[in-house]
Motif scaffolding. Structure first.
Motif, PDB file in Angstrom:
ATOM      1  N   LEU A  20       1.076  -1.019   0.259  1.00 29.27           N
ATOM      2  CA  LEU A  20      -0.226   0.075  -0.159  1.00 29.27           C
ATOM      3  C   LEU A  20       0.637   1.286   0.073  1.00 29.27           C
ATOM      4  CD1 LEU A  20      -2.885  -1.311   2.579  1.00 29.27           C
ATOM      5  CD2 LEU A  20      -2.985  -1.067   0.091  1.00 29.27           C
ATOM      6  N   ALA A  21       1.973   1.378   0.516  1.00 24.37           N
ATOM      7  CA  ALA A  21       2.679   2.572   0.836  1.00 24.37           C
ATOM      8  C   ALA A  21       3.197   2.933  -0.994  1.00 24.37           C
ATOM      9  CB  ALA A  21       3.855   2.400   1.816  1.00 24.37           C
ATOM     10  N   GLU A  22       3.638   1.175  -1.258  1.00 24.63           N
ATOM     11  CA  GLU A  22       4.306   1.816  -2.744  1.00 24.63           C
ATOM     12  C   GLU A  22       3.218   2.825  -3.499  1.00 24.63           C
ATOM     13  OE1 GLU A  22       5.738  -2.258  -4.022  1.00 24.63           O
ATOM     14  OE2 GLU A  22       6.912  -2.562  -2.829  1.00 24.63           O
ATOM     15  N   ARG A  23       1.776   2.575  -3.204  1.00 24.91           N
ATOM     16  CA  ARG A  23       0.789   2.721  -4.095  1.00 24.91           C
ATOM     17  C   ARG A  23       0.732   4.110  -3.195  1.00 24.91           C
ATOM     18  NH1 ARG A  23      -0.931   1.220  -8.762  1.00 24.91           N
ATOM     19  NH2 ARG A  23      -0.079  -1.496  -9.085  1.00 24.91           N
ATOM     20  N   GLY A  24       1.141   5.233  -2.304  1.00 20.68           N
ATOM     21  CA  GLY A  24       0.883   6.452  -1.958  1.00 20.68           C
ATOM     22  C   GLY A  24       0.349   6.451  -0.812  1.00 20.68           C
ATOM     23  N   LEU A  25      -0.692   5.123  -0.489  1.00 20.16           N
ATOM     24  CA  LEU A  25      -1.298   4.963   0.852  1.00 20.16           C
ATOM     25  C   LEU A  25      -0.873   4.287   2.400  1.00 20.16           C
ATOM     26  CD1 LEU A  25      -4.324   5.281   2.390  1.00 20.16           C
ATOM     27  CD2 LEU A  25      -4.524   2.785   1.319  1.00 20.16           C
ATOM     28  N   VAL A  26      -0.064   5.793   3.190  1.00 15.82           N
ATOM     29  CA  VAL A  26       1.328   5.260   4.040  1.00 15.82           C
ATOM     30  C   VAL A  26       0.175   4.830   5.504  1.00 15.82           C
ATOM     31  CG1 VAL A  26       2.556   6.122   5.500  1.00 15.82           C
ATOM     32  CG2 VAL A  26       2.837   6.126   3.251  1.00 15.82           C
ATOM     33  N   ILE A  27      -0.128   3.455   5.996  1.00 15.09           N
ATOM     34  CA  ILE A  27      -1.147   2.988   7.407  1.00 15.09           C
ATOM     35  C   ILE A  27      -0.076   3.057   8.241  1.00 15.09           C
ATOM     36  CG2 ILE A  27      -2.457   1.703   7.483  1.00 15.09           C
ATOM     37  CD1 ILE A  27      -3.644   1.874   5.053  1.00 15.09           C
ATOM     38  N   SER A  28      -0.816   3.735   9.167  1.00 18.54           N
ATOM     39  CA  SER A  28       0.560   3.075  10.869  1.00 18.54           C
ATOM     40  C   SER A  28       0.153   1.928  11.176  1.00 18.54           C
ATOM     41  CB  SER A  28       0.003   4.502  11.686  1.00 18.54           C
ATOM     42  OG  SER A  28      -1.499   4.030  12.236  1.00 18.54           O
ATOM     43  N   ALA A  29       1.007   1.174  12.119  1.00 16.66           N
ATOM     44  CA  ALA A  29       1.115  -0.027  12.689  1.00 16.66           C
ATOM     45  C   ALA A  29      -0.415  -0.239  12.722  1.00 16.66           C
ATOM     46  CB  ALA A  29       2.058  -0.367  13.543  1.00 16.66           C
ATOM     47  N   GLY A  30      -1.160   0.674  13.596  1.00 15.90           N
ATOM     48  CA  GLY A  30      -2.427   0.712  14.440  1.00 15.90           C
ATOM     49  C   GLY A  30      -3.661   0.325  13.435  1.00 15.90           C
ATOM     50  N   LYS A  31      -3.219   0.875  12.603  1.00 20.47           N
ATOM     51  CA  LYS A  31      -4.748   1.752  11.792  1.00 20.47           C
ATOM     52  C   LYS A  31      -4.278   0.033  11.286  1.00 20.47           C
ATOM     53  CE  LYS A  31      -7.528   4.518   8.132  1.00 20.47           C
ATOM     54  NZ  LYS A  31      -7.063   5.446   7.523  1.00 20.47           N
ATOM     55  N   MET A  32      -3.456  -0.651  10.746  1.00 23.40           N
ATOM     56  CA  MET A  32      -3.026  -0.845   9.550  1.00 23.40           C
ATOM     57  C   MET A  32      -3.086  -2.512  10.237  1.00 23.40           C
ATOM     58  SD  MET A  32      -2.700  -2.742   6.500  1.00 23.40           S
ATOM     59  CE  MET A  32      -3.164  -4.207   5.780  1.00 23.40           C
ATOM     60  N   SER A  33      -3.532  -2.507  11.981  1.00 16.91           N
ATOM     61  CA  SER A  33      -3.457  -3.794  12.677  1.00 16.91           C
ATOM     62  C   SER A  33      -5.045  -3.821  12.353  1.00 16.91           C
ATOM     63  CB  SER A  33      -3.391  -4.101  14.377  1.00 16.91           C
ATOM     64  OG  SER A  33      -4.002  -4.635  14.609  1.00 16.91           O
ATOM     65  N   HIS A  34      -6.033  -2.934  12.702  1.00 18.91           N
ATOM     66  CA  HIS A  34      -8.032  -2.964  12.702  1.00 18.91           C
ATOM     67  C   HIS A  34      -7.733  -2.969  11.521  1.00 18.91           C
ATOM     68  CE1 HIS A  34      -6.788  -0.465  16.880  1.00 18.91           C
ATOM     69  NE2 HIS A  34      -8.326  -0.995  17.040  1.00 18.91           N
ATOM     70  N   GLN A  39     -11.745  -4.712  12.163  1.00 19.36           N
ATOM     71  CA  GLN A  39     -12.691  -4.200  12.310  1.00 19.36           C
ATOM     72  C   GLN A  39     -11.995  -2.135  12.530  1.00 19.36           C
ATOM     73  OE1 GLN A  39     -12.739  -5.612  16.201  1.00 19.36           O
ATOM     74  NE2 GLN A  39     -14.204  -7.121  15.895  1.00 19.36           N
ATOM     75  N   PRO A  40     -11.798  -1.955  11.196  1.00 16.14           N
ATOM     76  CA  PRO A  40     -11.786  -0.723  11.204  1.00 16.14           C
ATOM     77  C   PRO A  40     -12.151   0.765  12.337  1.00 16.14           C
ATOM     78  CG  PRO A  40     -12.351  -1.372   9.613  1.00 16.14           C
ATOM     79  CD  PRO A  40     -12.999  -2.219   9.934  1.00 16.14           C
ATOM     80  N   VAL A  41     -11.250   1.280  12.758  1.00 16.86           N
ATOM     81  CA  VAL A  41     -11.952   2.869  13.234  1.00 16.86           C
ATOM     82  C   VAL A  41     -12.737   3.339  12.810  1.00 16.86           C
ATOM     83  CG1 VAL A  41     -11.591   4.121  14.632  1.00 16.86           C
ATOM     84  CG2 VAL A  41     -10.077   2.077  15.222  1.00 16.86           C
ATOM     85  N   SER A  42     -10.958   4.269  11.748  1.00 14.93           N
ATOM     86  CA  SER A  42     -11.763   4.144  10.261  1.00 14.93           C
ATOM     87  C   SER A  42     -11.238   4.657   9.154  1.00 14.93           C
ATOM     88  CB  SER A  42     -11.402   6.280  10.939  1.00 14.93           C
ATOM     89  OG  SER A  42     -10.153   6.340  10.919  1.00 14.93           O
ATOM     90  N   LEU A  43     -11.703   5.127   8.184  1.00 22.18           N
ATOM     91  CA  LEU A  43     -11.289   4.650   6.696  1.00 22.18           C
ATOM     92  C   LEU A  43     -11.603   6.239   6.143  1.00 22.18           C
ATOM     93  CD1 LEU A  43     -10.057   2.277   5.123  1.00 22.18           C
ATOM     94  CD2 LEU A  43     -12.261   1.635   4.330  1.00 22.18           C
ATOM     95  N   LYS A  44     -10.730   6.434   5.415  1.00 22.69           N
ATOM     96  CA  LYS A  44     -10.546   7.968   4.575  1.00 22.69           C
ATOM     97  C   LYS A  44     -11.151   7.033   2.814  1.00 22.69           C
ATOM     98  CE  LYS A  44      -7.143  10.725   5.554  1.00 22.69           C
ATOM     99  NZ  LYS A  44      -5.586  10.838   5.579  1.00 22.69           N
TER     100      LYS A  44
END
Length: 116
Positions: A20-34, A39-44
């Motif tokens: 995902l980061a290679e495609r420009g979507l950098v996600i934190s470890a916590g958000k990735m875990s969710h 069970q994501p907390v939020s998602l753009k």
């Protein structure tokens, strides 16, 4: 997302996170875990598009409707009235004495001449 990833040979959240980061979507470890646990907390709104491109899957493979997971019907009705979507709460949106709107034509019913 975990199943969609596994169907494409991606077995670790960290591997998908890197892709995902290679495609420009950098996600934190916590958000990735969710996200990985389903069970994501939020998602753009743009995030699923990138995820689908990386996984090569349609959006409906990621988003599964859960109609029984929403708030009770009474809570939805109360929220509609509370936030100005009907009911007595709508009166609170009207202009009150001593309160003004920006110079956009709202005070005169939208009949502004645009500053001309």
């Amino acid at each position: 997302m975990r199943l969609a990833s596994a169907n494409r040979g991606i077995w670790k959240a960290s591997e998908l996170q890197r892709l995902l980061a290679e495609r420009g979507l950098v996600i934190s470890a916590g958000k990735m875990s969710h996200l990985w646990s389903g069970q994501p907390v939020s998602l753009k709104l743009d995030d699923p598009d990138v995820i689908c491109v990386v996984l090569g899957c349609p959006i409906d493979e990621l988003l599964i409707p859960e109609p029984d997971q929403g708030p009770p019907a009474g809570a939805r009705r109360a929220a509609r009235g509370r936030y100005g979507f009907g009911g007595a709460a709508d009166a609170s949106c009207a202009a009150s004495p001593g309160r003004s709107f920006p110079a956009t034509g709202l005070n005169d019913g939208g009949m502004s001449d645009g500053g001309a």
